[in-house]
Design a protein around this motif. Structure first.
Motif, PDB file in Angstrom:
ATOM      1  N   ASP A 201       0.850  -1.181   0.000  1.00 17.49           N
ATOM      2  CA  ASP A 201       0.000   0.000   0.000  1.00 17.49           C
ATOM      3  C   ASP A 201       0.892   1.238   0.000  1.00 17.49           C
ATOM      4  OD1 ASP A 201      -1.851   1.979   0.265  1.00 17.49           O
ATOM      5  OD2 ASP A 201      -2.714   1.249   2.153  1.00 17.49           O
ATOM      6  N   ILE A 202       0.994   1.890  -1.159  1.00 22.41           N
ATOM      7  CA  ILE A 202       1.817   3.096  -1.269  1.00 22.41           C
ATOM      8  C   ILE A 202       0.956   4.324  -1.546  1.00 22.41           C
ATOM      9  CG2 ILE A 202       3.978   1.959  -1.910  1.00 22.41           C
ATOM     10  CD1 ILE A 202       3.217   2.497  -4.850  1.00 22.41           C
ATOM     11  N   GLY A 203      -0.364   4.174  -1.398  1.00 17.99           N
ATOM     12  CA  GLY A 203      -1.255   5.313  -1.503  1.00 17.99           C
ATOM     13  C   GLY A 203      -1.837   5.527  -2.895  1.00 17.99           C
ATOM     14  N   PRO A 204      -2.915   6.328  -2.975  1.00 18.93           N
ATOM     15  CA  PRO A 204      -3.652   6.508  -4.236  1.00 18.93           C
ATOM     16  C   PRO A 204      -3.033   7.524  -5.181  1.00 18.93           C
ATOM     17  CG  PRO A 204      -4.716   7.752  -2.503  1.00 18.93           C
ATOM     18  CD  PRO A 204      -3.586   7.004  -1.840  1.00 18.93           C
ATOM     19  N   CYS A 205      -2.094   8.331  -4.684  1.00 19.67           N
ATOM     20  CA  CYS A 205      -1.512   9.398  -5.510  1.00 19.67           C
ATOM     21  C   CYS A 205      -0.040   9.127  -5.805  1.00 19.67           C
ATOM     22  CB  CYS A 205      -1.674  10.755  -4.818  1.00 19.67           C
ATOM     23  SG  CYS A 205      -3.391  11.227  -4.520  1.00 19.67           S
ATOM     24  N   THR A 206       0.306   7.852  -5.923  1.00 19.74           N
ATOM     25  CA  THR A 206       1.702   7.449  -6.111  1.00 19.74           C
ATOM     26  C   THR A 206       1.893   6.787  -7.469  1.00 19.74           C
ATOM     27  OG1 THR A 206       1.928   7.117  -3.725  1.00 19.74           O
ATOM     28  CG2 THR A 206       3.589   6.100  -5.128  1.00 19.74           C
ATOM     29  N   ASP A 207       2.929   7.216  -8.191  1.00 18.70           N
ATOM     30  CA  ASP A 207       3.310   6.641  -9.479  1.00 18.70           C
ATOM     31  C   ASP A 207       4.670   5.967  -9.322  1.00 18.70           C
ATOM     32  OD1 ASP A 207       1.072   7.896 -11.028  1.00 18.70           O
ATOM     33  OD2 ASP A 207       2.094   9.721 -10.369  1.00 18.70           O
ATOM     34  N   VAL A 208       4.808   4.781  -9.908  1.00 16.11           N
ATOM     35  CA  VAL A 208       6.014   3.977  -9.705  1.00 16.11           C
ATOM     36  C   VAL A 208       6.740   3.735 -11.016  1.00 16.11           C
ATOM     37  CG1 VAL A 208       6.944   1.791  -8.821  1.00 16.11           C
ATOM     38  CG2 VAL A 208       4.931   2.824  -7.733  1.00 16.11           C
ATOM     39  N   GLN A 209       8.020   4.077 -11.043  1.00 14.28           N
ATOM     40  CA  GLN A 209       8.912   3.713 -12.151  1.00 14.28           C
ATOM     41  C   GLN A 209       9.782   2.570 -11.632  1.00 14.28           C
ATOM     42  OE1 GLN A 209       8.848   5.011 -15.214  1.00 14.28           O
ATOM     43  NE2 GLN A 209      10.465   3.635 -15.910  1.00 14.28           N
ATOM     44  N   GLU A 210       9.541   1.356 -12.122  1.00 12.52           N
ATOM     45  CA  GLU A 210      10.240   0.193 -11.577  1.00 12.52           C
ATOM     46  C   GLU A 210      11.357  -0.280 -12.496  1.00 12.52           C
ATOM     47  OE1 GLU A 210       7.994  -3.447 -11.426  1.00 12.52           O
ATOM     48  OE2 GLU A 210       6.628  -2.781 -12.989  1.00 12.52           O
ATOM     49  N   ASN A 211      12.287  -1.039 -11.889  1.00 12.70           N
ATOM     50  CA  ASN A 211      13.399  -1.652 -12.624  1.00 12.70           C
ATOM     51  C   ASN A 211      14.183  -0.629 -13.443  1.00 12.70           C
ATOM     52  OD1 ASN A 211      12.597  -4.134 -11.601  1.00 12.70           O
ATOM     53  ND2 ASN A 211      11.332  -4.595 -13.376  1.00 12.70           N
ATOM     54  N   CYS A 212      14.395   0.532 -12.849  1.00 17.24           N
ATOM     55  CA  CYS A 212      15.049   1.622 -13.561  1.00 17.24           C
ATOM     56  C   CYS A 212      16.123   2.216 -12.657  1.00 17.24           C
ATOM     57  CB  CYS A 212      14.005   2.689 -13.923  1.00 17.24           C
ATOM     58  SG  CYS A 212      14.661   4.092 -14.825  1.00 17.24           S
ATOM     59  N   PRO A 213      17.328   2.487 -13.177  1.00 19.53           N
ATOM     60  CA  PRO A 213      18.340   3.156 -12.350  1.00 19.53           C
ATOM     61  C   PRO A 213      17.790   4.444 -11.757  1.00 19.53           C
ATOM     62  CG  PRO A 213      19.320   2.402 -14.402  1.00 19.53           C
ATOM     63  CD  PRO A 213      17.827   2.191 -14.531  1.00 19.53           C
ATOM     64  N   LYS A 214      18.215   4.742 -10.535  1.00 22.37           N
ATOM     65  CA  LYS A 214      17.626   5.871  -9.818  1.00 22.37           C
ATOM     66  C   LYS A 214      17.765   7.197 -10.568  1.00 22.37           C
ATOM     67  CE  LYS A 214      19.629   4.440  -5.925  1.00 22.37           C
ATOM     68  NZ  LYS A 214      19.578   2.973  -5.950  1.00 22.37           N
ATOM     69  N   ALA A 215      18.960   7.464 -11.103  1.00 19.79           N
ATOM     70  CA  ALA A 215      19.171   8.741 -11.793  1.00 19.79           C
ATOM     71  C   ALA A 215      18.228   8.881 -12.984  1.00 19.79           C
ATOM     72  CB  ALA A 215      20.623   8.859 -12.245  1.00 19.79           C
ATOM     73  N   ASP A 216      18.132   7.840 -13.804  1.00 19.28           N
ATOM     74  CA  ASP A 216      17.233   7.872 -14.962  1.00 19.28           C
ATOM     75  C   ASP A 216      15.776   7.951 -14.523  1.00 19.28           C
ATOM     76  OD1 ASP A 216      19.413   7.659 -16.638  1.00 19.28           O
ATOM     77  OD2 ASP A 216      19.275   5.474 -16.794  1.00 19.28           O
ATOM     78  N   GLY A 217      15.437   7.209 -13.481  1.00 19.91           N
ATOM     79  CA  GLY A 217      14.056   7.189 -13.003  1.00 19.91           C
ATOM     80  C   GLY A 217      13.601   8.535 -12.481  1.00 19.91           C
ATOM     81  N   MET A 218      14.480   9.236 -11.756  1.00 25.28           N
ATOM     82  CA  MET A 218      14.125  10.557 -11.243  1.00 25.28           C
ATOM     83  C   MET A 218      13.854  11.530 -12.380  1.00 25.28           C
ATOM     84  SD  MET A 218      16.452  11.183  -7.811  1.00 25.28           S
ATOM     85  CE  MET A 218      17.926  10.263  -8.230  1.00 25.28           C
ATOM     86  N   LEU A 219      14.704  11.508 -13.412  1.00 17.01           N
ATOM     87  CA  LEU A 219      14.499  12.396 -14.564  1.00 17.01           C
ATOM     88  C   LEU A 219      13.227  12.037 -15.316  1.00 17.01           C
ATOM     89  CD1 LEU A 219      18.151  12.686 -15.928  1.00 17.01           C
ATOM     90  CD2 LEU A 219      16.848  14.396 -14.641  1.00 17.01           C
ATOM     91  N   PHE A 220      12.985  10.731 -15.446  1.00 14.68           N
ATOM     92  CA  PHE A 220      11.774  10.272 -16.134  1.00 14.68           C
ATOM     93  C   PHE A 220      10.530  10.804 -15.422  1.00 14.68           C
ATOM     94  CE2 PHE A 220       8.344   7.431 -17.163  1.00 14.68           C
ATOM     95  CZ  PHE A 220       8.551   7.077 -18.484  1.00 14.68           C
ATOM     96  N   LEU A 221      10.487  10.661 -14.107  1.00 15.21           N
ATOM     97  CA  LEU A 221       9.334  11.120 -13.336  1.00 15.21           C
ATOM     98  C   LEU A 221       9.187  12.638 -13.401  1.00 15.21           C
ATOM     99  CD1 LEU A 221       9.703   8.770 -10.229  1.00 15.21           C
ATOM    100  CD2 LEU A 221       7.796   8.769 -11.837  1.00 15.21           C
ATOM    101  N   LEU A 222      10.304  13.353 -13.325  1.00 11.74           N
ATOM    102  CA  LEU A 222      10.250  14.808 -13.413  1.00 11.74           C
ATOM    103  C   LEU A 222       9.601  15.261 -14.723  1.00 11.74           C
ATOM    104  CD1 LEU A 222      13.733  16.013 -12.067  1.00 11.74           C
ATOM    105  CD2 LEU A 222      11.488  16.580 -11.126  1.00 11.74           C
ATOM    106  N   ARG A 223       9.964  14.598 -15.814  1.00 14.13           N
ATOM    107  CA  ARG A 223       9.497  15.020 -17.132  1.00 14.13           C
ATOM    108  C   ARG A 223       8.091  14.557 -17.444  1.00 14.13           C
ATOM    109  NH1 ARG A 223      15.209  13.036 -19.680  1.00 14.13           N
ATOM    110  NH2 ARG A 223      16.453  14.867 -19.128  1.00 14.13           N
ATOM    111  N   SER A 224       7.685  13.444 -16.842  1.00 15.23           N
ATOM    112  CA  SER A 224       6.434  12.830 -17.288  1.00 15.23           C
ATOM    113  C   SER A 224       5.282  12.925 -16.298  1.00 15.23           C
ATOM    114  CB  SER A 224       6.670  11.346 -17.618  1.00 15.23           C
ATOM    115  OG  SER A 224       7.068  10.636 -16.453  1.00 15.23           O
ATOM    116  N   MET A 225       5.552  13.011 -14.991  1.00 11.89           N
ATOM    117  CA  MET A 225       4.474  12.868 -14.006  1.00 11.89           C
ATOM    118  C   MET A 225       4.271  14.078 -13.103  1.00 11.89           C
ATOM    119  SD  MET A 225       3.544   9.974 -15.054  1.00 11.89           S
ATOM    120  CE  MET A 225       2.186   9.759 -13.935  1.00 11.89           C
ATOM    121  N   THR A 226       5.078  15.129 -13.276  1.00 13.23           N
ATOM    122  CA  THR A 226       4.985  16.346 -12.447  1.00 13.23           C
ATOM    123  C   THR A 226       4.717  16.026 -10.967  1.00 13.23           C
ATOM    124  OG1 THR A 226       2.629  16.648 -12.985  1.00 13.23           O
ATOM    125  CG2 THR A 226       4.245  17.793 -14.365  1.00 13.23           C
TER     126      THR A 226
END
Length: 311
Positions: A201-226
């Motif tokens: 249970d990670i809550g209703p307003c949580t988006d997950v980028q899995e199996n991704c290096p942290k640096a790439d994942g952070m940039l991905f989320l910044l650009r795509s999920m605000t």
């Protein structure tokens, strides 16, 4: 026994049978199972530690048991097995982690893989809902969420606390509103995704980028999920801190974990020290297991003031 379905599938048949015969484990939550060649089968629960018995003698783990477990893990995900074996562990469905010891095979001075595996440490993932609720108010300054670093030695509950803090922020527990939280789940230990659905249970307003290096994942989320907040587990690599810099420049709050013991030791890590110096309003949460796993010892701000200290 909660969260054990995937573990039962991966355990050697004889080991699984012996564990299921152990009545005392029926009322306790298994946290670790350790298999060591020609040594007793070891189990750690939320209440005690046990060497399991075979009558009056210890129940001894044989080489065939290790071999069977490794074969099952390799068949579970061959690519992940080969890639992660050289790191010393493999994360399986459900967020459980299997650690390995054996003979390292080197290539150009680096560990390429492991052979002759002699020890396995199976750490069972589990969520402790509510463990983060008390601490959420400490993570705010003037109703604005602070960058937060959760610090402890291994096995003190960093990921468990991080997960529940994500849940609280996503639901708006003990804060004035709910937040969009982006999670970079590089090893699958935070959300334990299965077919795109979080098993934790990670809550209703949580988006997950899995199996991704942290640096790439952070940039991905910044650009795509605000996101309002980005959460990651175990900062360590140089690339991780480059990703953190991008996040800080974007004005998004970071919540992360890192290995450490105290503030003095933490500041001896140049990458962490540089990161903290760039954070105006931040919090550093130190954990131990002195009163059980996940004991919060201190909460500091990034100005060097202690906001909480366990009495």
């Amino acid at each position: 026994m909660q969260m054990m379905e995937e573990i039962w599938r991966l355990l050697p048949v004889e080991v699984k049978k012996r564990l299921r015969e152990e009545e005392m484990l029926n009322n306790e939550n298994i946290q670790e199972i350790r298999l060591r060649v020609l040594r007793p089968l070891f189990v750690k629960t939320n209440k005690n530690k046990y060497f399991l018995k075979d009558g009056d003698k210890d129940w001894i783990v044989m080489n065939k048991h290790i071999k069977e477990a490794v074969e099952k893990l390799g068949g579970y995900s061959l690519y992940a097995f080969e890639e992660e074996l050289k790191q010393g562990y493999l994360t399986v469905a459900g967020g459980h982690r299997v650690g390995f010891c054996g003979k390292a095979v080197l290539e150009d001075g680096r560990v390429k893989t492991l052979r002759q595996v002699s020890s396995l440490n199976i750490r069972i993932a589990g969520e402790v809902k509510g463990c983060g609720e008390r601490w959420i108010p400490y993570l705010f300054e003037d109703n604005v969420p602070c960058h937060t670093l959760i610090v402890s030695p291994p096995g003190c509950g960093k990921t468990t606390l991080l997960r529940d803090m994500i849940r609280c922020l996503s639901y708006g527990v003990n804060c004035k509103e709910s937040y969009n939280v982006g999670v970079v789940d590089e090893r699958g230990e935070i959300a334990a995704m299965k077919d795109g659905v979080p098993q934790m249970d990670i809550g209703p307003c949580t988006d997950v980028q899995e199996n991704c290096p942290k640096a790439d994942g952070m940039l991905f989320l910044l650009r795509s999920m605000t996101p309002d907040i980005i959460a990651v587990d175990e900062l360590g690599k140089e690339a991780d801190f480059i990703g953190v810099e991008e996040l800080l420049h974007a004005g998004v709050t970071l919540i992360s974990t890192v290995h450490g013991n105290d503030m003095d030791g933490l500041l001896r890590n140049k990458k962490i020290k540089n990161m903290l110096e760039k954070i105006e309003n931040g919090r550093v949460v130190f954990l131990s297991k002195k009163c059980g796993v996940g004991t919060v010892e201190e909460i500091w701000d990034t100005h060097g003031k202690i906001q909480y200290e366990r009495g």
